[in-house]
Design an enzyme around this catalytic site. Structure first.
Site, short mmCIF file in Angstrom:
data_model
loop_
_atom_site.label_atom_id
_atom_site.label_comp_id
_atom_site.label_asym_id
_atom_site.label_seq_id
_atom_site.Cartn_x
_atom_site.Cartn_y
_atom_site.Cartn_z
N ASN A 119 -6.19 -10.93 -1.26
CA ASN A 119 -4.62 -11.92 -0.54
C ASN A 119 -4.94 -13.21 -0.14
OD1 ASN A 119 -2.27 -13.20 -0.50
ND2 ASN A 119 -1.15 -10.89 0.93
N CYS B 13 3.34 -16.62 1.74
CA CYS B 13 2.95 -16.23 0.75
C CYS B 13 3.56 -17.39 -0.14
CB CYS B 13 3.19 -14.59 0.71
SG CYS B 13 2.52 -13.98 1.84
N HIS C 284 2.66 -13.46 -6.93
CA HIS C 284 1.90 -13.70 -5.65
C HIS C 284 1.00 -12.25 -5.71
CE1 HIS C 284 0.28 -13.80 -2.23
NE2 HIS C 284 1.54 -12.46 -0.80
O1 UT7 Z 1 1.89 -11.33 0.86
C1 UT7 Z 1 2.74 -10.64 1.81
C2 UT7 Z 1 1.32 -10.29 2.65
N1 UT7 Z 1 1.44 -8.81 2.73
C3 UT7 Z 1 1.61 -7.46 2.12
O2 UT7 Z 1 1.97 -7.41 1.28
C4 UT7 Z 1 1.47 -6.23 2.20
C5 UT7 Z 1 2.50 -5.38 2.35
N2 UT7 Z 1 2.14 -3.92 2.30
C6 UT7 Z 1 1.51 -2.49 1.84
O3 UT7 Z 1 0.43 -3.39 0.78
C7 UT7 Z 1 0.70 -1.87 2.69
O4 UT7 Z 1 1.65 -1.77 3.53
C8 UT7 Z 1 -0.37 -1.85 3.19
C9 UT7 Z 1 -1.58 -1.67 1.99
C10 UT7 Z 1 -0.66 -2.74 4.12
C11 UT7 Z 1 -0.76 -0.06 3.79
O5 UT7 Z 1 -0.37 0.57 2.99
P1 UT7 Z 1 0.56 1.30 3.06
O6 UT7 Z 1 0.24 3.01 1.87
O7 UT7 Z 1 2.08 1.54 3.66
O8 UT7 Z 1 -0.13 3.02 4.51
P2 UT7 Z 1 0.27 2.71 6.41
O9 UT7 Z 1 0.23 1.89 7.04
O10 UT7 Z 1 1.11 3.89 6.01
O11 UT7 Z 1 -0.88 3.60 5.98
C12 UT7 Z 1 -1.31 5.09 6.28
C13 UT7 Z 1 -2.52 5.22 6.93
C14 UT7 Z 1 -2.44 5.66 8.19
O12 UT7 Z 1 -3.17 6.32 8.96
P3 UT7 Z 1 -2.21 7.76 9.17
O13 UT7 Z 1 -1.53 6.33 10.60
O14 UT7 Z 1 -1.56 8.64 7.90
O15 UT7 Z 1 -3.31 8.43 9.71
C15 UT7 Z 1 -3.44 3.86 8.51
O16 UT7 Z 1 -3.84 3.87 9.67
O17 UT7 Z 1 -3.51 4.74 6.41
C16 UT7 Z 1 -4.41 4.39 7.56
N3 UT7 Z 1 -4.42 2.75 7.69
C17 UT7 Z 1 -6.32 3.00 6.96
N4 UT7 Z 1 -6.95 3.62 6.29
C18 UT7 Z 1 -8.02 3.40 5.74
C19 UT7 Z 1 -4.17 1.76 7.25
N5 UT7 Z 1 -5.07 0.85 6.86
C20 UT7 Z 1 -6.51 1.38 6.60
C21 UT7 Z 1 -7.11 1.00 5.54
N6 UT7 Z 1 -8.51 1.79 5.92
N7 UT7 Z 1 -7.59 -0.05 5.63
#
Ligand code: UT7
Length: 331
Positions: A288, A113, A258
């Site tokens: 992204n 990134c 970014h």
């Molecule tokens: O360029 C750099 C690259 N990456 C980034 O910048 C990403 C940085 N991180 C993020 O943007 C966020 O952490 C995410 C968008 C990836 C995730 O958001 P979050 O609020 O941190 O969610 P989480 O990982 O804590 O997941 C919450 C819940 C989980 O379920 P449980 O365990 O609470 O039951 C996940 O399994 O959401 C679930 N989950 C989804 N649900 C529906 C994870 N991905 C998905 C999905 N759809 N696509």
């Protein structure tokens, strides 16, 4: 010493638009979850026959046309990607070939990134020292083919999109304009917080059915750690760029961060203390696109008339590595 100016920018994305509802057909996810957590509504995915180099070629041709230049006027390619078409050689030579060039250097930058700003820093140094005068700086990615498009990969599959953005850079003798400074950072303690383990020569053999069965060829991310660090370190990189030039947040005309997650961008904006009109976002449309996200957003901003001569542009990025970076540019 001359400074580096942006002569022209352009971008190209594939025709195929993929909505959140389209993804919900492939995996257990929803438009509501994706919009709420990331701000993303659509992204673009390549179709058969398209590659990173073909997207970059289209973007490069558009930029050359805007600049009134021919490919033969270029004297170096700096190609930033973390999704190369092949394991080797780097994508720069494939783009060079597509542009009909045979005798200019092509370097690949593998800084995910942060790639575009790392690449800008390299190109800027070469232009200032006079080593090269017309550099094609590219950020291009094809993520879609690498994504696990099942529920197992939903935490990353919904975030990434394909696309290419380019800038043609050259020297300016106007001391008031151009790239003022670039600032590069890395912390390898977090290398495995966002990575693709294989294929990799740390493994013997470097790719195997077993590695594929384990999903080691997919991007794996500690989303929360990435989110936390990005929200903290991008503002710090902007502060470094401002301090190096004796500037303040109020001096920024446009921050092009970014495009990783709309919530991260909102936290960065708040941490620096910027108004909405000072910050550029287009992740809603493109997702992204890693090294391509800054040049795509920059070109859109320019097309929308958001920068004029003398304005202060600041770039900031954060990603896998961890690596992060910033740049200050007097337009
Ligand atoms: O360029 C750099 C690259 N990456 C980034 O910048 C990403 C940085 N991180 C993020 O943007 C966020 O952490 C995410 C968008 C990836 C995730 O958001 P979050 O609020 O941190 O969610 P989480 O990982 O804590 O997941 C919450 C819940 C989980 O379920 P449980 O365990 O609470 O039951 C996940 O399994 O959401 C679930 N989950 C989804 N649900 C529906 C994870 N991905 C998905 C999905 N759809 N696509």
């Amino acid at each position: 010493m001359p400074r580096t100016e942006f002569i022209a920018t352009a971008f190209h994305v594939p025709e195929r638009v993929v909505s959140n509802d389209d993804l919900a057909q492939l995996m257990d996810t929803s438009d509501e979850w994706i919009v709420q957590r990331s701000g993303i509504k659509t992204r673009y995915w390549v179709s058969d026959g398209e590659t990173g180099a073909s997207l970059a070629t289209q973007a490069a041709r558009k930029a050359l046309a805007k600049a009134g230049m021919r490919a033969a006027d270029l004297d170096c390619i700096v190609y930033c990607t973390c999704t190369p078409d092949h394991f080797e050689p780097g994508n720069g030579v494939f783009l060079e070939r597509e542009l009909g060039l045979t005798d200019i250097p092509a370097i690949d930058v593998r800084n995910q990134c942060s790639g575009f700003i790392y690449g800008l820093s390299v190109a800027d140094a070469w232009i200032r020292t006079g080593q090269y005068r017309r550099i094609l700086l590219v950020g291009a990615e094809v993520h879609s083919r690498g994504l696990d498009r099942t529920t197992r990969g939903r935490d990353t599959a919904v975030l990434f999109g394909d696309g290419a953005g380019v800038a043609i850079l050259g020297p300016t003798d106007d001391p008031a304009r151009g790239v003022l400074s670039t600032h590069l950072f890395a912390d390898g303690r977090h290398a495995e917080d966002l990575w693709v383990d294989a294929p990799g020569l740390a493994h013997d053999p470097y790719i195997s059915e077993e590695l594929i069965r384990q999903g080691k060829h997919r991007a794996v991310m500690d989303g929360r750690e990435v989110f936390k660090s990005a929200s903290l370190l991008m503002p710090q990189s902007v502060a470094a760029a401002l301090a190096a030039n004796g500037l303040a947040p109020a001096d920024i005309t446009l921050l092009v961060p970014h495009q990783a997650n709309l919530r991260i961008i909102e936290m960065v904006q708040k941490a620096i203390g910027l108004r909405d009109d000072q910050v550029c976002t287009n992740i809603q449309k493109y997702g992204n696109t890693t090294a391509a996200s800054i040049p795509i957003a920059l070109d859109e901003a320019l097309c929308n008339g958001r920068l004029k001569r003398g304005d202060l542009l600041v770039l900031t990025a954060f990603g896998s590595g961890f690596t992060w970076a910033s740049a200050a540019v007097r337009w």
